[in-house]
Design an enzyme around this catalytic site. Structure first.
Site, PDB file in Angstrom:
ATOM      1  N   ARG A 110     -32.655  13.214  21.981  1.00  0.00           N
ATOM      2  CA  ARG A 110     -33.396  14.475  21.951  1.00  0.00           C
ATOM      3  C   ARG A 110     -32.560  15.579  21.312  1.00  0.00           C
ATOM      4  O   ARG A 110     -33.085  16.422  20.578  1.00  0.00           O
ATOM      5  CB  ARG A 110     -33.850  14.879  23.347  1.00  0.00           C
ATOM      6  CG  ARG A 110     -34.734  16.115  23.315  1.00  0.00           C
ATOM      7  CD  ARG A 110     -35.650  16.224  24.506  1.00  0.00           C
ATOM      8  NE  ARG A 110     -36.970  16.621  24.059  1.00  0.00           N
ATOM      9  CZ  ARG A 110     -38.079  16.416  24.720  1.00  0.00           C
ATOM     10  NH1 ARG A 110     -38.064  15.776  25.861  1.00  0.00           N
ATOM     11  NH2 ARG A 110     -39.232  16.819  24.240  1.00  0.00           N
ATOM     12  N   LEU A 124     -43.500  16.840  21.283  1.00  0.00           N
ATOM     13  CA  LEU A 124     -43.398  16.060  22.515  1.00  0.00           C
ATOM     14  C   LEU A 124     -43.383  16.970  23.735  1.00  0.00           C
ATOM     15  O   LEU A 124     -43.024  18.139  23.652  1.00  0.00           O
ATOM     16  CB  LEU A 124     -42.117  15.224  22.489  1.00  0.00           C
ATOM     17  CG  LEU A 124     -41.954  14.313  21.273  1.00  0.00           C
ATOM     18  CD1 LEU A 124     -40.564  13.691  21.263  1.00  0.00           C
ATOM     19  CD2 LEU A 124     -43.037  13.242  21.259  1.00  0.00           C
ATOM     20  N   HIS A 125     -43.765  16.412  24.880  1.00  0.00           N
ATOM     21  CA  HIS A 125     -43.656  17.119  26.152  1.00  0.00           C
ATOM     22  C   HIS A 125     -42.178  17.336  26.462  1.00  0.00           C
ATOM     23  O   HIS A 125     -41.327  16.582  25.982  1.00  0.00           O
ATOM     24  CB  HIS A 125     -44.315  16.274  27.254  1.00  0.00           C
ATOM     25  CG  HIS A 125     -44.587  17.021  28.511  1.00  0.00           C
ATOM     26  ND1 HIS A 125     -43.619  17.224  29.472  1.00  0.00           N
ATOM     27  CD2 HIS A 125     -45.714  17.610  28.982  1.00  0.00           C
ATOM     28  CE1 HIS A 125     -44.139  17.905  30.478  1.00  0.00           C
ATOM     29  NE2 HIS A 125     -45.407  18.157  30.209  1.00  0.00           N
ATOM     30  N   TYR A 126     -41.868  18.351  27.265  1.00  0.00           N
ATOM     31  CA  TYR A 126     -40.459  18.599  27.597  1.00  0.00           C
ATOM     32  C   TYR A 126     -39.900  17.542  28.548  1.00  0.00           C
ATOM     33  O   TYR A 126     -38.696  17.356  28.655  1.00  0.00           O
ATOM     34  CB  TYR A 126     -40.269  19.998  28.195  1.00  0.00           C
ATOM     35  CG  TYR A 126     -40.982  20.226  29.510  1.00  0.00           C
ATOM     36  CD1 TYR A 126     -40.381  19.872  30.715  1.00  0.00           C
ATOM     37  CD2 TYR A 126     -42.254  20.784  29.546  1.00  0.00           C
ATOM     38  CE1 TYR A 126     -41.031  20.074  31.919  1.00  0.00           C
ATOM     39  CE2 TYR A 126     -42.911  20.990  30.742  1.00  0.00           C
ATOM     40  CZ  TYR A 126     -42.300  20.635  31.932  1.00  0.00           C
ATOM     41  OH  TYR A 126     -42.948  20.824  33.123  1.00  0.00           O
ATOM     42  N   ARG A 127     -40.768  16.817  29.237  1.00  0.00           N
ATOM     43  CA  ARG A 127     -40.294  15.773  30.147  1.00  0.00           C
ATOM     44  C   ARG A 127     -39.894  14.528  29.377  1.00  0.00           C
ATOM     45  O   ARG A 127     -40.357  14.290  28.271  1.00  0.00           O
ATOM     46  CB  ARG A 127     -41.373  15.416  31.164  1.00  0.00           C
ATOM     47  CG  ARG A 127     -41.587  16.497  32.185  1.00  0.00           C
ATOM     48  CD  ARG A 127     -42.453  16.030  33.330  1.00  0.00           C
ATOM     49  NE  ARG A 127     -42.517  17.079  34.336  1.00  0.00           N
ATOM     50  CZ  ARG A 127     -43.604  17.405  34.995  1.00  0.00           C
ATOM     51  NH1 ARG A 127     -44.736  16.760  34.774  1.00  0.00           N
ATOM     52  NH2 ARG A 127     -43.572  18.362  35.895  1.00  0.00           N
TER      53      ARG A 127
END
EC number: 3.1.15.-
Length: 200
Positions: A110, A124-127
């Site tokens: 990431r 993308l989602h932060y998770r």
């Protein structure tokens, strides 16, 4: 509900965000049952010459053995690689910010995505779903499952690493997670009540 999971693996010239270069990126999208959607993408990126010159010897040996080093001269640009990955992800994940980044030890990946492929990272989602976290918990709580997990043939190529991560999560789902459909609502509430942390 968006059930898509975006699996990304990167190969780099090292782990330093200030010095090292992204040299391969691969992506697969799965549904919540870990079925792979589409063919995925695997793209070799031509790095700056300086990144090759400063590559640690252990990394050079790894990328030589995998064949990746020999492919770098024919690699594409970071911008083109990002466009290809994003096109594949958007084909299967229609809404930005909904699907988590998945893989093994994906925090490092990431970081490189944020630095070099910010549009993709922002889609993308932060998770994240980090299979290595499940592995670490299994080692502590379910050692038999941990020590009997599928053998990895890891050749340190991005797409192969993703396929192994997906297979590993399938294994842990079957070996250590509560079988479907899981506890009923009353049982889940009773378990939750035992684990409430009081405020203050």
């Amino acid at each position: 509900m968006n059930d898509r999971m975006v699996w990304i693996d990167c190969e780099m010239t090292g782990l330093s965000l200030s010095d090292d270069a992204l040299i391969e990126v691969a992506a697969l999208v799965t549904d919540s049952e870990l079925n792979i959607l589409g063919e995925g993408v695997d793209i070799v990126i031509r790095p700056p010459e300086r990144a090759l010159e400063t590559m640690p010897e252990v990394v050079r040996e790894m990328h030589t053995a995998s064949g990746l080093l020999a492919e770098l001269d024919g690699g594409t640009t970071l911008a083109d690689a990002e466009a290809q990955v994003l096109a594949y992800v958007r084909e299967h994940v229609k809404e930005p910010g909904k699907a988590p980044l998945c893989g093994n030890s994906v925090g490092t990946d990431r970081g490189f995505l944020l630095r070099d492929m910010a549009t993709l990272e922002g889609y993308l989602h932060y998770r994240i779903v980090d299979v290595s976290s499940i592995k670490e918990l299994a080692r502590r709580w379910y050692p038999r499952a941990y020590f009997n997990s599928p053998e990895k043939n890891g050749n340190h190529r991005a797409l192969a690493d993703i396929r192994e991560s997906i297979a590993e999560l399938r294994y842990y789902r079957e070996a250590v997670f509560v079988p479907q459909p899981g506890p009923d609502s009353d049982t889940a509430r009773a378990i939750a009540a035992k684990h409430v942390v009081s405020a203050g």
